[in-house]
Design an enzyme around this catalytic site. Structure first.
Site, short mmCIF file in Angstrom:
data_model
loop_
_atom_site.label_atom_id
_atom_site.label_comp_id
_atom_site.label_asym_id
_atom_site.label_seq_id
_atom_site.Cartn_x
_atom_site.Cartn_y
_atom_site.Cartn_z
N ASP A 28 0.86 -1.15 0.04
CA ASP A 28 0.01 0.10 -0.04
C ASP A 28 0.74 1.40 0.10
OD1 ASP A 28 -2.96 -0.90 1.12
OD2 ASP A 28 -1.67 -2.31 1.38
N GLU A 78 -5.36 6.67 -0.40
CA GLU A 78 -5.87 6.12 0.68
C GLU A 78 -4.99 6.25 2.00
OE1 GLU A 78 -7.51 2.14 0.40
OE2 GLU A 78 -8.17 2.31 2.37
N VAL A 87 -3.43 0.15 -2.92
CA VAL A 87 -3.78 -1.42 -3.13
C VAL A 87 -5.55 -1.38 -2.46
CG1 VAL A 87 -3.55 -3.67 -2.20
CG2 VAL A 87 -1.54 -2.42 -2.43
N THR A 96 -7.28 -4.95 0.13
CA THR A 96 -5.93 -5.05 0.67
C THR A 96 -6.24 -6.50 1.55
OG1 THR A 96 -5.70 -2.99 1.23
CG2 THR A 96 -4.32 -4.57 2.40
N1 LIG Z 1 -18.01 -1.29 6.35
C1 LIG Z 1 -17.47 -1.28 4.88
N2 LIG Z 1 -18.48 -1.12 4.18
C2 LIG Z 1 -18.34 -1.03 2.83
N3 LIG Z 1 -16.97 -0.97 2.30
C3 LIG Z 1 -16.26 -1.05 3.17
C4 LIG Z 1 -16.24 -1.09 4.36
N4 LIG Z 1 -14.90 -1.01 5.15
C5 LIG Z 1 -14.03 -0.90 3.92
N5 LIG Z 1 -14.91 -0.90 2.88
C6 LIG Z 1 -14.19 -0.73 1.59
O1 LIG Z 1 -14.37 -1.87 0.79
C7 LIG Z 1 -13.07 -1.85 -0.08
C8 LIG Z 1 -12.93 -3.37 -0.45
O2 LIG Z 1 -13.75 -3.71 -1.07
P1 LIG Z 1 -14.42 -5.24 -1.39
O3 LIG Z 1 -15.16 -5.58 -0.26
O4 LIG Z 1 -15.35 -4.73 -2.51
O5 LIG Z 1 -13.25 -6.01 -1.67
C9 LIG Z 1 -11.99 -1.43 0.96
O6 LIG Z 1 -10.79 -1.00 0.10
P2 LIG Z 1 -9.44 -1.27 0.98
O7 LIG Z 1 -9.10 -2.75 0.79
O8 LIG Z 1 -8.52 -0.48 -0.43
O9 LIG Z 1 -9.23 -0.53 2.03
C10 LIG Z 1 -12.83 -0.31 1.62
O10 LIG Z 1 -12.44 0.84 1.14
MG LIG Z 2 -10.04 0.35 -1.65
#
Ligand SMILES: Nc1ncnc2c1ncn2[C@@H]1O[C@H](COP(=O)(O)O)[C@@H](OP(=O)(O)O)[C@H]1O
Ligand SMILES: [Mg+2]
Length: 374
Positions: free
Chosen positions: A58, A83, A152, A155
């Site tokens: 990241d 981010e 990323v 993550t």
């Molecule tokens: N409580 C929540 N509800 C919805 N989205 C969330 C969340 N917490 C984190 N995320 C977002 O969902 C992304 C991951 O998406 P997905 O669930 O589709 O894989 C995360 O990106 P990061 O991994 O870059 O932090 C984050 O931005």
């Molecule tokens: Mg994200």
């Protein structure tokens, strides 16, 4: 003049996402080594305040993208919304982690010329790296140009050896001008690389691609990720033409905490979708729509959660230019002009490969919302 300058921005964005993806591939490989099974990836993974993981990749990607954009476009008026911040990385107890980030960044940047990008005269020091990461502290907004980066995305998928994406977009006056998605673990059919990835047929599958699109071009493109350099070819992407829900594939987040699986299952069922949902981490879901591997992406987060622009900007423009449609659950376009968050988002996000399916889902949301427990 305008078109010309955007060509340079697109070129730089695509190349730096290739380079950043190569860093991610190496870090993810290290996380999978036996020495990394102590719960923190051999010191490569840390927990953020909200308990979500953050890794060397990241920070490393954010440092590389920021450094390259500053070299190519200068630091004056350079606005990057991204981010990560430097808070935990600059603490004295994080020296080892900062060292790992520096090593990963310098290893990647030493190859930058192979990607047609500038390369530092000498390896960057910790100070330069913290400066590059810290520079990405813009909050965007309605006026001017802003680069938007999720170094990323997904993550959790990344640390689990699964799907993730490097996402870079350029927003001007609240409109997404261009988007680039690096998807290092996305399986791409070899036929697809020649003819458009929605073509089916037996044949081998290669791993990893970069997708990109410029707003208004009516074209979205895909390149293979190749080790140690920049590929010569790109293929046009086309979203799926399947408009019968019975044949459609719906994708959604893996994590229940990020999207209400029960609600989306109800929606899919009410429209006549029969296939099991494809659960995938990260913006790779937008990539799947853009290249015709899936027809629908839905995300309905809890109402207290505010979606961030870096989790959607690049994916939205790529899907739209590949022929798809993206809106909130009320059918309105996502608003990238209000800063870091997608303010005013109506309930959830719906990306579809075509308007027929999109209209059906919006109708299904309308019909089922009253009875939902969201
Ligand atoms: N409580 C929540 N509800 C919805 N989205 C969330 C969340 N917490 C984190 N995320 C977002 O969902 C992304 C991951 O998406 P997905 O669930 O589709 O894989 C995360 O990106 P990061 O991994 O870059 O932090 C984050 O931005
Ligand atoms: Mg994200």
């Amino acid at each position: 003049m305008e078109v010309e300058s955007l060509a340079r921005e697109m070129e730089t964005a695509v190349r730096v996402v290739h380079l950043a993806s190569s860093l991610c591939v190496k870090v993810q490989e290290k996380l999978r080594l036996p020495s990394s099974t102590n719960g923190n990836g051999g010191g490569h993974v840390k927990s953020k305040d909200d308990d979500s993981p953050v890794t060397v990749a990241d920070w490393g990607v954010q440092a590389i993208v920021s450094w390259v954009l500053a070299e190519v476009f200068g630091t004056q008026n350079l606005s990057i919304v991204a981010e990560e911040d430097t808070d935990s990385l600059s603490k004295s107890e994080s020296l080892g982690l900062l060292d790992s980030v520096s090593n990963a960044v310098n290893e990647a940047l030493s190859e930058a010329h192979k990607y047609g990008l500038p390369k530092p005269d000498k390896p960057l020091g910790s100070h330069d790296i913290l400066k590059a990461i810290g520079r990405c502290n813009s909050t965007g907004g309605p006026k001017g140009r802003h680069w938007v980066l999720d170094p990323v995305d997904g993550t959790l998928g990344f640390v689990r050896g699964d799907q993730y994406a490097v996402a870079l977009a350029l927003i001007e006056d609240g409109k997404v001008l261009l988007g680039v998605l690096g998807c290092p673990n996305y399986p791409v059919k070899k036929e697809g690389l020649r003819n458009g990835c929605n073509q089916s047929g037996a044949g081998s599958v290669s791993k990893g691609c970069v997708m990109y699109a410029k707003r208004g071009s009516g074209q979205a493109w895909m390149q293979p990720l190749i080790p140690g350099g920049y590929p010569e070819s790109a293929t046009l992407l086309k979203a799926s033409k399947v408009d019968d829900p019975v044949l459609a594939t719906v994708c959604e987040p893996v994590e229940r905490a990020n999207s209400n699986h029960l609600f989306t299952a109800g929606l899919a069922n009410s429209m006549g979708v029969r296939n099991q949902p494809m659960r995938v981490y990260s913006m790779v879901k937008y990539a799947a729509i853009a290249c015709g591997d899936a027809e629908v992406f839905m995300k309905f987060a809890q109402s207290s959660y505010k979606e961030k622009i870096w989790d959607h900007a690049a994916g939205v423009v790529i899907v739209e230019e590949a022929g798809g449609v993206v809106s909130d659950a009320g059918g309105r376009k996502l608003d990238f002009s209000k800063g870091v968050y997608l303010e005013g988002l109506d309930r959830g996000i719906i990306a579809c490969s075509n308007t027929v399916l999109h209209d059906k889902i919006i109708g299904a949301v309308y019909a089922s919302w009253e009875s939902s427990s969201l």
